[in-house]
Design a protein around this motif. Structure first.
Motif, PDB file in Angstrom:
ATOM      1  N   GLU A 111      -1.526  92.767 -41.553  1.00  0.00           N
ATOM      2  CA  GLU A 111      -0.994  91.636 -40.797  1.00  0.00           C
ATOM      3  C   GLU A 111      -1.986  90.472 -40.739  1.00  0.00           C
ATOM      4  OE1 GLU A 111       1.631  92.879 -37.190  1.00  0.00           O
ATOM      5  OE2 GLU A 111       0.025  94.366 -37.347  1.00  0.00           O
ATOM      6  N   TRP A 112      -1.461  89.287 -41.004  1.00  0.00           N
ATOM      7  CA  TRP A 112      -2.194  88.029 -40.854  1.00  0.00           C
ATOM      8  C   TRP A 112      -1.314  87.140 -39.974  1.00  0.00           C
ATOM      9  CZ3 TRP A 112      -6.771  86.921 -43.878  1.00  0.00           C
ATOM     10  CH2 TRP A 112      -7.109  87.955 -44.771  1.00  0.00           C
ATOM     11  N   VAL A 113      -1.690  86.966 -38.734  1.00  0.00           N
ATOM     12  CA  VAL A 113      -0.841  86.288 -37.755  1.00  0.00           C
ATOM     13  C   VAL A 113      -1.529  85.007 -37.282  1.00  0.00           C
ATOM     14  CG1 VAL A 113       0.362  86.495 -35.559  1.00  0.00           C
ATOM     15  CG2 VAL A 113       0.023  88.534 -36.993  1.00  0.00           C
ATOM     16  N   PRO A 114      -0.962  83.839 -37.574  1.00  0.00           N
ATOM     17  CA  PRO A 114      -1.583  82.603 -37.088  1.00  0.00           C
ATOM     18  C   PRO A 114      -1.616  82.562 -35.564  1.00  0.00           C
ATOM     19  CG  PRO A 114       0.051  82.135 -38.785  1.00  0.00           C
ATOM     20  CD  PRO A 114       0.230  83.575 -38.405  1.00  0.00           C
ATOM     21  N   LEU A 115      -2.751  82.122 -35.026  1.00  0.00           N
ATOM     22  CA  LEU A 115      -2.870  81.905 -33.583  1.00  0.00           C
ATOM     23  C   LEU A 115      -3.677  80.635 -33.361  1.00  0.00           C
ATOM     24  CD1 LEU A 115      -2.363  82.675 -30.686  1.00  0.00           C
ATOM     25  CD2 LEU A 115      -4.405  84.136 -30.751  1.00  0.00           C
ATOM     26  N   GLY A 116      -2.997  79.605 -32.892  1.00  0.00           N
ATOM     27  CA  GLY A 116      -3.643  78.319 -32.730  1.00  0.00           C
ATOM     28  C   GLY A 116      -3.906  77.916 -31.297  1.00  0.00           C
ATOM     29  N   PRO A 118      -5.789  76.750 -28.408  1.00  0.00           N
ATOM     30  CA  PRO A 118      -7.104  76.091 -28.452  1.00  0.00           C
ATOM     31  C   PRO A 118      -8.246  76.949 -27.926  1.00  0.00           C
ATOM     32  CG  PRO A 118      -5.429  74.535 -27.757  1.00  0.00           C
ATOM     33  CD  PRO A 118      -4.758  75.882 -27.826  1.00  0.00           C
ATOM     34  N   ALA A 119      -7.993  77.739 -26.881  1.00  0.00           N
ATOM     35  CA  ALA A 119      -9.054  78.593 -26.342  1.00  0.00           C
ATOM     36  C   ALA A 119      -9.458  79.664 -27.353  1.00  0.00           C
ATOM     37  CB  ALA A 119      -8.598  79.240 -25.031  1.00  0.00           C
ATOM     38  N   TYR A 120      -8.483  80.199 -28.078  1.00  0.00           N
ATOM     39  CA  TYR A 120      -8.792  81.199 -29.105  1.00  0.00           C
ATOM     40  C   TYR A 120      -9.608  80.576 -30.226  1.00  0.00           C
ATOM     41  CZ  TYR A 120      -8.209  84.586 -32.866  1.00  0.00           C
ATOM     42  OH  TYR A 120      -8.447  85.476 -33.885  1.00  0.00           O
ATOM     43  N   LEU A 121      -9.241  79.382 -30.650  1.00  0.00           N
ATOM     44  CA  LEU A 121      -9.998  78.724 -31.718  1.00  0.00           C
ATOM     45  C   LEU A 121     -11.439  78.471 -31.281  1.00  0.00           C
ATOM     46  CD1 LEU A 121      -7.320  76.147 -32.932  1.00  0.00           C
ATOM     47  CD2 LEU A 121      -7.825  78.414 -33.879  1.00  0.00           C
ATOM     48  N   ARG A 122     -11.619  78.051 -30.053  1.00  0.00           N
ATOM     49  CA  ARG A 122     -12.990  77.821 -29.561  1.00  0.00           C
ATOM     50  C   ARG A 122     -13.775  79.125 -29.521  1.00  0.00           C
ATOM     51  NH1 ARG A 122     -10.154  74.522 -25.784  1.00  0.00           N
ATOM     52  NH2 ARG A 122     -10.508  76.075 -24.127  1.00  0.00           N
ATOM     53  N   GLN A 123     -13.104  80.211 -29.094  1.00  0.00           N
ATOM     54  CA  GLN A 123     -13.777  81.510 -29.054  1.00  0.00           C
ATOM     55  C   GLN A 123     -14.208  81.946 -30.443  1.00  0.00           C
ATOM     56  OE1 GLN A 123     -12.256  85.136 -26.803  1.00  0.00           O
ATOM     57  NE2 GLN A 123     -11.747  85.734 -28.918  1.00  0.00           N
ATOM     58  N   GLN A 154      -4.459  71.960 -31.696  1.00  0.00           N
ATOM     59  CA  GLN A 154      -5.257  72.864 -32.519  1.00  0.00           C
ATOM     60  C   GLN A 154      -6.437  72.127 -33.159  1.00  0.00           C
ATOM     61  OE1 GLN A 154      -2.655  75.675 -34.941  1.00  0.00           O
ATOM     62  NE2 GLN A 154      -1.058  74.365 -34.085  1.00  0.00           N
ATOM     63  N   VAL A 155      -6.137  71.008 -33.788  1.00  0.00           N
ATOM     64  CA  VAL A 155      -7.206  70.224 -34.407  1.00  0.00           C
ATOM     65  C   VAL A 155      -8.121  69.646 -33.336  1.00  0.00           C
ATOM     66  CG1 VAL A 155      -7.690  68.217 -35.855  1.00  0.00           C
ATOM     67  CG2 VAL A 155      -5.794  69.734 -36.423  1.00  0.00           C
ATOM     68  N   GLY A 156      -7.540  69.295 -32.200  1.00  0.00           N
ATOM     69  CA  GLY A 156      -8.339  68.743 -31.107  1.00  0.00           C
ATOM     70  C   GLY A 156      -9.392  69.703 -30.596  1.00  0.00           C
ATOM     71  N   ALA A 157      -9.083  71.003 -30.607  1.00  0.00           N
ATOM     72  CA  ALA A 157     -10.084  71.990 -30.179  1.00  0.00           C
ATOM     73  C   ALA A 157     -11.291  71.967 -31.103  1.00  0.00           C
ATOM     74  CB  ALA A 157      -9.450  73.380 -30.153  1.00  0.00           C
ATOM     75  N   LEU A 158     -11.042  71.845 -32.413  1.00  0.00           N
ATOM     76  CA  LEU A 158     -12.151  71.781 -33.368  1.00  0.00           C
ATOM     77  C   LEU A 158     -12.874  70.441 -33.255  1.00  0.00           C
ATOM     78  CD1 LEU A 158     -10.505  73.456 -36.502  1.00  0.00           C
ATOM     79  CD2 LEU A 158     -11.772  74.515 -34.606  1.00  0.00           C
ATOM     80  N   ALA A 159     -12.132  69.373 -32.962  1.00  0.00           N
ATOM     81  CA  ALA A 159     -12.758  68.066 -32.781  1.00  0.00           C
ATOM     82  C   ALA A 159     -13.702  68.079 -31.584  1.00  0.00           C
ATOM     83  CB  ALA A 159     -11.681  67.002 -32.597  1.00  0.00           C
ATOM     84  N   GLU A 160     -13.296  68.753 -30.529  1.00  0.00           N
ATOM     85  CA  GLU A 160     -14.146  68.856 -29.346  1.00  0.00           C
ATOM     86  C   GLU A 160     -15.445  69.583 -29.675  1.00  0.00           C
ATOM     87  OE1 GLU A 160     -14.013  71.169 -25.024  1.00  0.00           O
ATOM     88  OE2 GLU A 160     -12.126  70.491 -25.946  1.00  0.00           O
ATOM     89  N   LEU A 161     -15.350  70.648 -30.441  1.00  0.00           N
ATOM     90  CA  LEU A 161     -16.545  71.386 -30.847  1.00  0.00           C
ATOM     91  C   LEU A 161     -17.414  70.543 -31.777  1.00  0.00           C
ATOM     92  CD1 LEU A 161     -14.719  74.758 -31.407  1.00  0.00           C
ATOM     93  CD2 LEU A 161     -16.506  74.373 -29.698  1.00  0.00           C
ATOM     94  N   ARG A 185      -5.447  61.653 -37.622  1.00  0.00           N
ATOM     95  CA  ARG A 185      -5.340  60.760 -36.470  1.00  0.00           C
ATOM     96  C   ARG A 185      -6.058  61.330 -35.249  1.00  0.00           C
ATOM     97  NH1 ARG A 185      -0.177  59.770 -38.928  1.00  0.00           N
ATOM     98  NH2 ARG A 185       0.882  61.404 -37.730  1.00  0.00           N
ATOM     99  N   VAL A 186      -6.412  62.618 -35.322  1.00  0.00           N
ATOM    100  CA  VAL A 186      -7.128  63.272 -34.222  1.00  0.00           C
ATOM    101  C   VAL A 186      -8.629  63.250 -34.461  1.00  0.00           C
ATOM    102  CG1 VAL A 186      -7.422  65.437 -32.940  1.00  0.00           C
ATOM    103  CG2 VAL A 186      -5.150  64.759 -33.751  1.00  0.00           C
TER     104      VAL A 186
END
Length: 298
Positions: A111-116, A118-123, A154-161, A185-186
């Motif tokens: 299984e490959w399940v997308p999860l976007g 924002p808290a998960y991406l930051r983790q 989703q992209v915003g979480a990476l932009a914040e980091l 644009r983000v």
């Protein structure tokens, strides 16, 4: 054979307009025990190799050959692929760029399940920093967009980091032109990693759009050309003309396709690694490019 000493500026792309990388990178996904039973069968990418010695040799040889872009993901062997890179190469050469990806759950080997979220991406970025033993991740790519969350979040979480200095460059994977433009644009987008090779060209328009936008295009599965590698094919004929391997021809075609294309062939073999990196020196003439560019899988 291509080495750090023989590479030329024509072999280089400025990632994000500022980070220089040689255009033939290395995809580390295959440095796993694909099924967990030592057979390397399938594409489950579930466990680290039971004996990592050969994988370490491949990674170190890649750096010796002048490879500057390594591609991995937190989903490869549940993060153990990232840890393997650190075990083999840390402390890293100053010019080495490690790209990782976040945004996939692996609840089971199949299984490959997308999860976007924002808290998960930051983790996952925080875990990547730990596993790769670094304070900044050179390139973090969103492995897949999750339709359950707005792209901007989703992209915003990476932009914040990125603003915090934990991520140097942000990238995307398996997106459309419209999704790329929405993401831009983000925050600045340095790369797009989509499925593309001689036999799989559905992303031609995106590849050209990335060129105009100054965004690196990283084709995954660059050597998966199937029937195009058969005896008597255009790839086979051009390889015979040049005294090269069919894989080298496939990589060279990608390098000739446009200056922002950065293939990341993966292998578990030092011999194949050396062949792949040597493809940067393979010159294709106009006739060969025309034959390769118009051939399609039967």
């Amino acid at each position: 054979m291509t080495t750090a000493a023989t590479a030329t500026p024509d072999d280089v792309f400025l990632l994000g307009g500022e980070t220089s990388v040689r255009r033939v990178g290395f995809g580390a996904m295959r440095l796993t025990d694909a099924t967990g039973d030592g057979t390397q069968a399938g594409a489950r990418i579930w466990r680290a190799p039971a004996d990592p010695a050969d994988a370490v040799l491949v990674l170190r040889r890649a750096v010796e050959l002048g490879v500057q872009l390594l591609d991995t993901a937190d989903a490869y062997a549940l993060g153990e692929n990232e840890a393997l890179i650190a075990a083999a190469l840390h402390p890293y050469p100053e010019d080495l760029v490690i790209a990782t990806k976040v945004g996939h759950l692996r609840p089971s080997p199949t299984e490959w399940v997308p999860l976007g979220h924002p808290a998960y991406l930051r983790q996952q970025v925080e875990l990547g920093l730990r596993r790769l033993r670094t304070e900044t991740l050179d390139l973090v790519q969103l492995h897949r967009l999750d339709p359950a969350y707005p792209l901007a979040d989703q992209v915003g979480a990476l932009a914040e980091l990125r603003e915090q200095g934990k991520v140097r460059h942000v990238g995307l994977s398996e997106v459309t032109v419209e999704e790329l433009e929405e993401a831009r644009r983000v925050t600045p987008i340095a790369s797009v990693q989509n499925h593309y090779n001689l036999a799989e060209r559905h992303h031609e328009a995106l590849l050209d759009h990335c060129l105009d936008a100054g965004v690196a295009f990283i084709p995954f599965f660059p050597l998966a050309i199937g029937d195009l590698a058969r005896p008597g094919s255009a790839v086979d004929a051009v390889a015979a003309e040049l005294g090269a391997t069919r894989s080298q021809v496939a990589l060279s075609w990608l390098l000739h396709r446009a200056p922002h294309v950065l293939p990341i062939p993966g292998t578990t073999s030092v011999t194949h690694l050396e062949e792949n990196t040597a493809a940067v020196r393979l010159a294709l003439n106009d006739d060969q490019l025309q034959r390769l560019g118009t051939t399609l899988a039967p």
